[in-house]
Design an enzyme around this catalytic site. Structure first.
Site, PDB file in Angstrom:
ATOM      1  N   GLU A  21      33.727 -28.393 -51.191  1.00 28.42           N
ATOM      2  CA  GLU A  21      33.294 -27.007 -51.048  1.00 28.42           C
ATOM      3  C   GLU A  21      34.442 -26.043 -50.892  1.00 28.42           C
ATOM      4  O   GLU A  21      34.382 -24.920 -51.354  1.00 28.42           O
ATOM      5  CB  GLU A  21      32.380 -26.889 -49.827  1.00 28.42           C
ATOM      6  CG  GLU A  21      30.999 -27.442 -50.080  1.00 28.42           C
ATOM      7  CD  GLU A  21      30.088 -27.247 -48.894  1.00 28.42           C
ATOM      8  OE1 GLU A  21      30.563 -27.418 -47.752  1.00 28.42           O
ATOM      9  OE2 GLU A  21      28.911 -26.948 -49.099  1.00 28.42           O
ATOM     10  N   GLU A  54      32.440 -11.323 -11.340  1.00 29.45           N
ATOM     11  CA  GLU A  54      31.915 -10.012 -10.978  1.00 29.45           C
ATOM     12  C   GLU A  54      32.995  -8.951 -10.969  1.00 29.45           C
ATOM     13  O   GLU A  54      32.761  -7.829 -11.370  1.00 29.45           O
ATOM     14  CB  GLU A  54      31.288 -10.079  -9.581  1.00 29.45           C
ATOM     15  CG  GLU A  54      29.865 -10.567  -9.593  1.00 29.45           C
ATOM     16  CD  GLU A  54      29.288 -10.619  -8.208  1.00 29.45           C
ATOM     17  OE1 GLU A  54      30.060 -10.581  -7.239  1.00 29.45           O
ATOM     18  OE2 GLU A  54      28.057 -10.713  -8.096  1.00 29.45           O
TER      19      GLU A  54
END
Lengths: 113, 586
Positions: free
Chosen positions: B74, B314
């Protein structure tokens, strides 16, 4: 018409005559299928092309690098290098109607005769 | 009887394996792909088939000294080089070293016409030549199915492919053949019928907007293998399969204890802190000081010279450093010395597996002694509960295997801190601390307690947790008849008690002064009386002396006058002597 087996294929020399066919037949070993293909292509050269061709038969068993260089996957493969565009015919050449049509041989013959 | 016989039989013919070197895949398959046999890797577009195959080949060449042939149908060699380079593999270099050979097989459909029977000897010859040229042990065919689209006569092609697989087996190479996923079958053209030794299925699913790749060993003839679906990911260093269930509980443990950086907390944990290599969970509602405790813990470890890796989901590193500065905790020197390292990322940046892989990579690179994850809950929200738990399990097992102490903070929503899924996570943890809010008297106070600490005696007391300019303080909460008092209530109660004590002290001092005064008064009185008495005694002595003197004078004068009168001189002298001795007797 001479069928050179082995050492050849450098880059295909463009034929002097633009209508001249340059054919290469890739086969794998001296099998029945290979032999049939060689026979068929020689016949083709003699009849349809009326000798107006250079045929080269390459045994990929003997020259495996050529198989890679020329993208050979299946055998037998007949590569029509010239005239362009390049075309490939995969199979033992038992059905050549397609081939004849593809190469536009009928019209050529009619024109030449 | 029969089953044991079969078992021993299967063990005796255990297939030799060909290690892939792909992280996790060898664990699942029990050592690798079947040696000298073809393996089918199937999956839909974009699953990572080609990458898996390429990594198998490259790792074989680099790690196991097994050269390989990559037959690409491919992509061109240059394209493959570029794709594989993105994973850090230098395929072109390996090609130059003759460890890998790439053969790009290209058949242009428009050029091809069928003219009868054919075979695939061309392919065989090329493959054979490539294998022999570099002494290849591994072969990749990616993706063979392209041939179905380009070559005529499928019947011939099928029988030829079948012959190809047989030939590969005979050749003794370990082959990986990739194939597109079919709608009903595993592969679009039914290649699984021919490759029957090992089939691996790749899958790419989107769940809740987060895509996760999965790998499953569908079939592995003659071998035990993990049948589960395992998440895998394509990272910067290639594929890694995350076999959560294949990890065990085999890590060693140590008795070494490490301090938390909060002396009072150490005291609550039997005086010596946590075990090294243990996993600690710190649960709390918003704003209870989880990050502060984590930072304290990291700072204490870094000050001991240990390496700390702080995963923050955080806050940014700079924000943490600045915020900790406000409580007198200076983290930047530790960061500069390379002892403390922050890794911040938004949880939604990528999927759970990718986060986990990133964390593994960071941990492997930094080699920390302590790892902080703040908070783990925002990561767990990315997947389902079981996925989240699986991730934490894997992370903990990984850390424990390396004797790395881990502290996870967990944010719980509102109400009681315990009512969340922590119940599930806590079973994985060795120690569990809880931070909680107490609301009352128009204020909110933090309390803190150790819920569990495996393998050590720990305090069962609720402590008040104070955050001030100079850091953390854990103080005894007031426990009295009216319950646990914290914050200003505790302060008021303490003031009340202090006042009572003060009053008592003042009373005692007053009494003491009173007694003292009385004593001085009495003493003064006594000394007055004594001086009076002494004065009188003195006077008495004085009087007596006066009397004596005057008597003597009288006698002397009488004697003198007698002499003057010349009468009875001797008698007079005798009298004088008598009177003197009489005075002496007195």
């Amino acid at each position: 018409m001479k069928a050179r087996s082995a050492p050849a294929p450098r880059t295909p020399k463009p034929a002097q005559d633009p209508d001249r066919f340059v054919l290469r037949l890739y086969v794998a070993g001296a099998t029945v299928r290979s032999r049939a293909a060689i026979l068929r292509v020689r016949q083709l050269c003699a009849t349809e092309l009326q000798g107006n061709c250079d045929l080269e038969v390459i045994d990929i068993f003997q020259q495996p690098t050529l198989a890679r260089r020329h993208q050979i996957v299946a055998t037998p493969t007949l590569v029509v290098e010239f005239p362009r565009p390049m075309r490939r015919f995969i199979g033992n050449l038992m059905t050549t109607a397609d081939l004849v049509f593809q190469l536009d041989l009928e019209t050529r013959r009619r024109l030449t005769t | 009887m029969q089953s044991t016989a079969r078992k021993s039989f299967s063990r005796s013919i255990l297939l030799p394996r060909c290690p892939t070197g792909i992280q996790g895949l060898d664990e699942i398959t029990g050592g690798g792909l079947p040696l000298g046999r073809p393996t089918l890797v199937c999956g839909s577009a974009g699953c990572g088939k080609t990458l898996l195959a390429a990594e198998f080949l490259v790792r074989g060449a680099v790690q196991f000294d097994e050269p390989g042939v990559f037959m690409a149908f491919e992509e061109t060699e240059a394209e493959i080089n570029a794709n594989v380079a993105s994973l850090g593999f230098n395929l072109a270099g390996l090609v130059r070293q003759k460890k890998v050979m790439v053969d790009y097989v290209h058949v242009e459909r428009t050029e091809v016409q069928g003219t009868g029977e054919y075979d695939l000897e061309g392919l065989f010859v090329r493959l054979n030549h490539a294998i022999d040229a570099i002494g290849a042990k591994r072969v990749v065919l990616d993706t063979l199915e392209v041939l179905f689209a380009t070559l005529p006569n499928e019947a011939i092609l099928r029988s030829e492919l079948q012959r190809l697989f047989r030939w590969l087996k005979k050749k003794g190479v370990t082959a990986v053949i990739t194939a597109e996923r079919g709608r009903e079958n595993l592969t679009r053209h039914g290649l699984e019928e021919y490759v029957s030794d090992c089939v691996i299925l790749l899958d790419h699913r989107v769940n809740d907007q987060i895509a996760t790749r999965h790998l499953r060993v569908v079939k592995y003839r003659g071998a035990l293998h993990g049948t589960n679906e395992f998440p895998f990911l394509i990272g910067e260093k290639g594929l890694s399969v995350l076999p959560i269930t294949s990890l065990g509980l085999h890590h060693n443990v140590t008795n070494e204890r490490i301090g938390t950086g909060i002396p009072r907390l150490d005291a609550m944990l039997g005086g010596r802190g946590f075990f090294r290599g243990s996993s600690i969970l710190l649960t709390g509602t918003a704003g209870t000081g989880k990050t502060i405790i984590s930072s304290n813990f990291s700072s204490a470890a870094a000050k001991r010279g240990e390496r700390v890796l702080f995963f923050s989901f955080e806050e940014s590193p700079n924000q943490i450093v600045r915020n900790m500065h406000s409580i007198g905790l200076r983290l930047e020197p530790l960061v500069r010395r390379g002892l403390l390292r922050f890794h911040s990322a938004r949880p939604s940046l990528c999927g759970l597996e990718m986060h986990l892989a990133t964390m593994f990579k960071e941990i492997a690179a930094f080699q920390p002694d302590v790892v902080i994850v703040d908070p783990i809950t925002s990561l767990m929200e990315l997947g389902t509960v079981s996925e989240g738990k699986g991730m934490v399990t894997r992370l903990i097992d990984y850390l424990k295997a390396g004797h790395i102490t881990s502290l996870f903070t967990s944010l719980t929503q509102g109400g009681h801190a315990l009512n969340q899924s922590e119940g599930g996570m806590s079973s994985l943890m060795d120690a569990w601390m809880l931070l909680q809010d107490f609301e009352g008297n128009g204020e909110r106070n933090r309390v803190f307690y150790v819920l569990k600490a495996r393998g050590m005696g720990h305090s069962n007391q609720i402590r008040e947790f104070l955050i001030s300019d100079h850091g953390i303080d854990i103080v005894d909460a007031y426990i009295g008849p009216s319950g646990v008092l914290t914050g200003s209530a505790r302060a008021a109660q303490e003031a009340l008690e202090n006042a009572a004590v003060l009053t008592g002290q003042q009373e005692a001092a007053r009494l003491k002064r009173e007694v003292e005064r009385k004593r001085t008064a009495i003493e003064r009185q006594i000394s007055g009386l004594r001086s009076e008495y002494e004065a009188e005694a003195e006077e008495l002595r004085h009087i007596a002396e006066q009397v004596g003197i005057s008597t003597l004078k009288l006698t002397t004068e009488r004697a003198a006058s007698g002499l003057r009168r010349q009468a009875d001189a001797k008698t007079a002298a005798g009298t004088l002597r008598k009177s003197r001795s009489a005075r002496k007797r007195q």
